[in-house]
Scaffold this motif. Structure first.
Motif, PDB file in Angstrom:
ATOM      1  N   VAL A 190       6.120  -1.032   9.792  1.00  0.00           N
ATOM      2  CA  VAL A 190       6.016  -0.638   8.385  1.00  0.00           C
ATOM      3  C   VAL A 190       5.626   0.834   8.278  1.00  0.00           C
ATOM      4  N   ARG A 191       4.623   1.236   9.046  1.00  0.00           N
ATOM      5  CA  ARG A 191       4.163   2.621   8.993  1.00  0.00           C
ATOM      6  C   ARG A 191       5.222   3.586   9.505  1.00  0.00           C
ATOM      7  N   LEU A 192       5.920   3.196  10.553  1.00  0.00           N
ATOM      8  CA  LEU A 192       6.946   4.065  11.124  1.00  0.00           C
ATOM      9  C   LEU A 192       8.097   4.282  10.156  1.00  0.00           C
ATOM     10  N   VAL A 193       8.552   3.204   9.528  1.00  0.00           N
ATOM     11  CA  VAL A 193       9.729   3.288   8.657  1.00  0.00           C
ATOM     12  C   VAL A 193       9.391   3.814   7.268  1.00  0.00           C
ATOM     13  N   LEU A 194       8.253   3.425   6.743  1.00  0.00           N
ATOM     14  CA  LEU A 194       7.972   3.727   5.337  1.00  0.00           C
ATOM     15  C   LEU A 194       7.061   4.915   5.092  1.00  0.00           C
ATOM     16  N   PHE A 195       6.298   5.338   6.066  1.00  0.00           N
ATOM     17  CA  PHE A 195       5.304   6.370   5.802  1.00  0.00           C
ATOM     18  C   PHE A 195       5.924   7.654   5.274  1.00  0.00           C
ATOM     19  N   ASP A 196       7.052   8.067   5.852  1.00  0.00           N
ATOM     20  CA  ASP A 196       7.684   9.311   5.426  1.00  0.00           C
ATOM     21  C   ASP A 196       8.459   9.149   4.132  1.00  0.00           C
ATOM     22  N   THR A 197       9.004   7.937   3.888  1.00  0.00           N
ATOM     23  CA  THR A 197       9.842   7.749   2.693  1.00  0.00           C
ATOM     24  C   THR A 197       9.053   7.326   1.477  1.00  0.00           C
TER      25      THR A 197
ATOM     26  N   SER B 249       0.823  -1.208   0.000  1.00  0.00           N
ATOM     27  CA  SER B 249       0.000   0.000   0.000  1.00  0.00           C
ATOM     28  C   SER B 249       0.856   1.255   0.000  1.00  0.00           C
ATOM     29  N   LEU B 250       1.967   1.231   0.742  1.00  0.00           N
ATOM     30  CA  LEU B 250       2.833   2.401   0.849  1.00  0.00           C
ATOM     31  C   LEU B 250       3.877   2.480  -0.258  1.00  0.00           C
ATOM     32  N   SER B 251       4.248   1.335  -0.835  1.00  0.00           N
ATOM     33  CA  SER B 251       5.328   1.316  -1.821  1.00  0.00           C
ATOM     34  C   SER B 251       4.843   1.141  -3.257  1.00  0.00           C
ATOM     35  N   GLY B 252       3.624   0.642  -3.452  1.00  0.00           N
ATOM     36  CA  GLY B 252       3.111   0.438  -4.804  1.00  0.00           C
ATOM     37  C   GLY B 252       3.475  -0.928  -5.356  1.00  0.00           C
ATOM     38  N   LEU B 253       3.106  -1.160  -6.600  1.00  0.00           N
ATOM     39  CA  LEU B 253       3.313  -2.465  -7.236  1.00  0.00           C
ATOM     40  C   LEU B 253       4.618  -2.526  -8.025  1.00  0.00           C
ATOM     41  N   ASP B 254       5.659  -1.944  -7.483  1.00  0.00           N
ATOM     42  CA  ASP B 254       6.969  -1.939  -8.129  1.00  0.00           C
ATOM     43  C   ASP B 254       7.923  -2.751  -7.271  1.00  0.00           C
ATOM     44  N   ARG B 255       8.439  -3.855  -7.822  1.00  0.00           N
ATOM     45  CA  ARG B 255       9.268  -4.760  -7.017  1.00  0.00           C
ATOM     46  C   ARG B 255      10.550  -4.093  -6.541  1.00  0.00           C
ATOM     47  N   GLY B 256      11.090  -3.176  -7.321  1.00  0.00           N
ATOM     48  CA  GLY B 256      12.291  -2.466  -6.903  1.00  0.00           C
ATOM     49  C   GLY B 256      12.044  -1.650  -5.648  1.00  0.00           C
ATOM     50  N   ARG B 257      10.930  -0.903  -5.621  1.00  0.00           N
ATOM     51  CA  ARG B 257      10.588  -0.110  -4.442  1.00  0.00           C
ATOM     52  C   ARG B 257      10.248  -1.017  -3.261  1.00  0.00           C
ATOM     53  N   ILE B 258       9.546  -2.116  -3.551  1.00  0.00           N
ATOM     54  CA  ILE B 258       9.232  -3.075  -2.488  1.00  0.00           C
ATOM     55  C   ILE B 258      10.517  -3.616  -1.869  1.00  0.00           C
ATOM     56  N   ASN B 259      11.472  -3.965  -2.709  1.00  0.00           N
ATOM     57  CA  ASN B 259      12.748  -4.498  -2.230  1.00  0.00           C
ATOM     58  C   ASN B 259      13.459  -3.487  -1.330  1.00  0.00           C
ATOM     59  N   ASN B 260      13.485  -2.221  -1.754  1.00  0.00           N
ATOM     60  CA  ASN B 260      14.123  -1.173  -0.952  1.00  0.00           C
ATOM     61  C   ASN B 260      13.398  -1.000   0.389  1.00  0.00           C
ATOM     62  N   SER B 261      12.075  -1.106   0.360  1.00  0.00           N
ATOM     63  CA  SER B 261      11.293  -0.973   1.590  1.00  0.00           C
ATOM     64  C   SER B 261      11.617  -2.092   2.570  1.00  0.00           C
ATOM     65  N   ILE B 262      11.723  -3.319   2.071  1.00  0.00           N
ATOM     66  CA  ILE B 262      12.051  -4.449   2.943  1.00  0.00           C
ATOM     67  C   ILE B 262      13.455  -4.294   3.518  1.00  0.00           C
ATOM     68  N   GLU B 263      14.380  -3.845   2.687  1.00  0.00           N
ATOM     69  CA  GLU B 263      15.755  -3.627   3.151  1.00  0.00           C
ATOM     70  C   GLU B 263      15.771  -2.617   4.296  1.00  0.00           C
ATOM     71  N   SER B 264      14.992  -1.540   4.145  1.00  0.00           N
ATOM     72  CA  SER B 264      14.934  -0.512   5.189  1.00  0.00           C
ATOM     73  C   SER B 264      14.341  -1.079   6.478  1.00  0.00           C
ATOM     74  N   LEU B 265      13.297  -1.875   6.354  1.00  0.00           N
ATOM     75  CA  LEU B 265      12.657  -2.469   7.525  1.00  0.00           C
ATOM     76  C   LEU B 265      13.580  -3.446   8.242  1.00  0.00           C
TER      77      LEU B 265
END
Length: 227
Positions: A204-211, A171-187
């Motif tokens: 997830v909300r704490l780490v990804l909401f702002d980015t 929901s926060l990163s969209g349907l792009d696997r590259g962005r999803i991958n970066n989000s998981i790495e950050s988490l």
């Protein structure tokens, strides 16, 4: 010939292939790049490549192709079969590759990545109609395939994650696997020293909401586990 994803995984596991060309293409650039990298690592023994393994681009294939031709004809001292990397991202032209596919030569294999190859692409047509080469498309992800990707990646790194958290990441990163991958790495980086290595919705909300401040309220996510 037209191939499937499992055909490429089989090549990666066996670390060899009888095909003259292995072509990866499609709009899912993250997956194409990732599989291409794994394929090259599996097939090319860099230690035996005396002068290093080079990668050709579309200009070298469609323009003055002497360098490509010389590479296909040069002897691969002590390394057995020669594997040549080609990146034609941004182009559909086959160029010198089409000529190579017509000749009888079984000591060289081309490993090629592209993005869009339309049904009219001369390269796509040539490989699809060939019995000695294989071509595999990688299309855009949907929510189900992304949930599977998230679950596998977190599990491989000794993290656990709930389905609700997976949906929140999408929901926060969209349907792009590259962005999803970066989000998981950050988490995972954020929770690296946590005693309970579980990725929760609040994390997830704490780490990804702002980015990743993009809301995808129109997405319809599956309600049953993805197999």
């Amino acid at each position: 010939m037209k191939g499937k994803h499992q055909d490429i995984q089989s090549i990666i596991r066996s670390k060899e292939t009888p095909f003259k060309a292995v072509v990866l293409y499609g709009p899912n650039s993250f997956v194409v790049a990732d599989i291409y990298k794994k394929l090259c690592k599996s097939l090319i023994d860099e230690e035996k490549e005396i002068f290093g393994s080079r990668e050709f681009d579309s200009k070298e294939i469609t323009g003055d192709a002497d360098g490509f031709h010389n590479e296909t004809q040069s002897i691969n001292f002590g390394a057995g079969k020669k594997y040549i990397r080609i990146n034609i991202t941004g182009s559909e032209a086959g160029g010198a590759i089409l000529n190579f596919l017509k000749i009888e030569q079984d000591d060289v294999t081309l490993i090629l990545k592209a993005d869009t190859l339309s049904p009219r692409s001369s390269l796509r047509k040539a490989v699809e109609s060939s019995d000695s080469s294989i071509i595999v498309p990688f299309y855009e992800d949907d929510a189900g395939s992304l949930i599977s990707f998230i679950q596998n990646k977190t599990k491989q790194n000794d993290f656990s994650i709930t389905r609700e958290s997976c949906n929140e990441i999408i929901s926060l990163s969209g349907l792009d696997r590259g962005r999803i991958n970066n989000s998981i790495e950050s988490l995972m980086l954020y929770l690296e020293s946590a005693k309970n290595r579980e990725i929760k919705v609040e994390d997830v909300r704490l780490v990804l909401f702002d980015t990743n401040p993009v809301s995808y309220t129109h997405l319809t996510l599956p309600t049953t586990p993805y197999v």
